[in-house]
Design an enzyme around this catalytic site. Sequence first.
Site, PDB file in Angstrom:
ATOM      1  N   CYS A   1      -0.323   5.071 -10.549  1.00 55.73           N
ATOM      2  CA  CYS A   1      -0.712   4.676  -9.203  1.00 55.73           C
ATOM      3  C   CYS A   1       0.455   4.952  -8.258  1.00 55.73           C
ATOM      4  O   CYS A   1       1.621   4.928  -8.653  1.00 55.73           O
ATOM      5  CB  CYS A   1      -1.075   3.194  -9.181  1.00 55.73           C
ATOM      6  SG  CYS A   1      -1.585   2.585  -7.554  1.00 55.73           S
TER       7      CYS A   1
ATOM      8  N   ASP B   1       1.529   3.105  -6.012  1.00 58.70           N
ATOM      9  CA  ASP B   1       2.224   1.848  -5.741  1.00 58.70           C
ATOM     10  C   ASP B   1       3.691   1.966  -6.165  1.00 58.70           C
ATOM     11  O   ASP B   1       4.002   2.415  -7.270  1.00 58.70           O
ATOM     12  CB  ASP B   1       1.527   0.739  -6.536  1.00 58.70           C
ATOM     13  CG  ASP B   1       1.991  -0.657  -6.162  1.00 58.70           C
ATOM     14  OD1 ASP B   1       3.211  -0.882  -6.102  1.00 58.70           O
ATOM     15  OD2 ASP B   1       1.126  -1.527  -5.953  1.00 58.70           O
TER      16      ASP B   1
END
Length: 554
Positions: free
Chosen positions: A215, A217
């Site tokens: 991800c 993130d």
Amino acid sequence: MQRQYRQSLSQATSLGRNRAIGTAPMRRPGAVGAEAGTPAASLWRHAAASASVRTADPTATAHASVGSAVRTGPKAPDFRTASQTTHHVLARAEENARLNDYEQGVKTAFDSIVPTLKRISALQHEPDFESQAQAIARRELGFELPEDILADAWIDQLDMRHLYAGCTFATYHRFCDDFFTTDPLAVEDGEKNFNGGFEGFLQTCGFHTLDISPCADGRLAHLIRYVLRLPHRAVRRKSYAGALFDIENSVQKWVEVEMLRFRAGVPNTADAPTRYLKVVAYHYSSVDPEHGGCAAHGSDTAKAASAGLERLLGFQQAIENSFCCGASIDLLLIGLDTDTDAIRVHVPDGEGAMALDRYVDALELYAATARQDASRARHDIQDAVRQTSPGVAEGMARLIERLIENNFSQIAYVRDYHGDHYADIGHAERFIGAGVGFEEIQLRNLMYFAYLDTVEEAASDLDVGIRIFTELNCRRGLPVPVVVRFDYHGQVPGARERAVTRCRRVTEALQSRYRDLFGRGLLHVLQVVRDCNADAPIEILECTVNAERKAGGH
């Protein structure tokens, strides 16, 4: 060691609740490198070498929180217990100490910006303000501030937004120079027997390429070098929001890899019995599962894992439909608890199929083997992998065993230096990176990734990043720093010129899409390119901080 997923009670993500709960200690910056070479343009003037190069004091940072949304304040409490600090026989303590020194040095450099600017701001009406401010900046940040901004402070308030963005970009510049000149995350001699020959080990497991899509993130940015303890240059990494990688892009990369095998025998010849391994790494939160998980999936762990598996199967199907050779693709799904850095590995069966509820939990296995000798602990890892999926291919099993053992060192790392879990369990990124490149970003919560060629194709990824930084920065009146970067292959005619054009096009699109933030001085962009074939440092092109000052904006 199989476990069932815990369904989150709510799919709504609250950015406010997702903020970090800890605060970073106010410390002087660690070593992020002196000037290396002379790039095409220097953002701000670096201080003298004696002031710009520092080494983090490990005794001062050993148990400190590494940052939060606020990023300044007292040291986080030490949550460790006696049972947690028990050394695991498979954890590599010396490597952990070296990696912690590097992480603390880099993050302290970024986290020193706000307290340093606060100190400078308090002096802006002093008679010798400019000389005092530059002395503080040289000592605490390692570079000087723009003279024109300081000289105008007597007329109006000091332009803190420009200073903050410029300091962030200058610190990033020095951090990159250090990374590409000193190679601080290289595998050292003591580790080479284990992971230094990783590419050879990978081929003995039956794989010639390891391609991982985590991800975007920032809490997964350290997945390769820290969480999995792999040599970062030996793994292809490309991050996407929700780990939902671009299937067409991955197919193109597969074609490139297979062509190199056929034409150049790199990394091995096309007739070698090895496969391309595609991995998705989703994430979840054990501390705050309802709000601290993946924003792209509403903090729903089951949804994040299911979406990752679906994307993997889509990639395999695309290869099979296009080239009739789906058997040359293997898949692996990994989950990461971003609070403890423990992984769960979904072990494929003999046919390569994975199930969402069939996995090995590294944290449970770590606890079960903590007091065993090395031989017994490794034996239990092997048993756990094979019991989870009895038909797993031998090569895949050995790779998973290596990843789990590597992860034991990272579990110990978090416990030794942070306690039960990280203090900044939410977002605490320092800037957004948009474009192609960023090999140097191997640290947790340092940068939010938005890999793209155009803003339009990655609009959702960018929007997530802007929402995160609206909470982290804009709510406090600080701008969103965005580094737009495109790496290029210098041996290709015209490659640099095309990279420069992409930088400018993406910057213009960012300014248009987020025109309100840009118009209020709450978004600044640094444009850089890099010749990745020459292993060169980054080249600074333009920066809105400097451009707006020249134009008299904000």
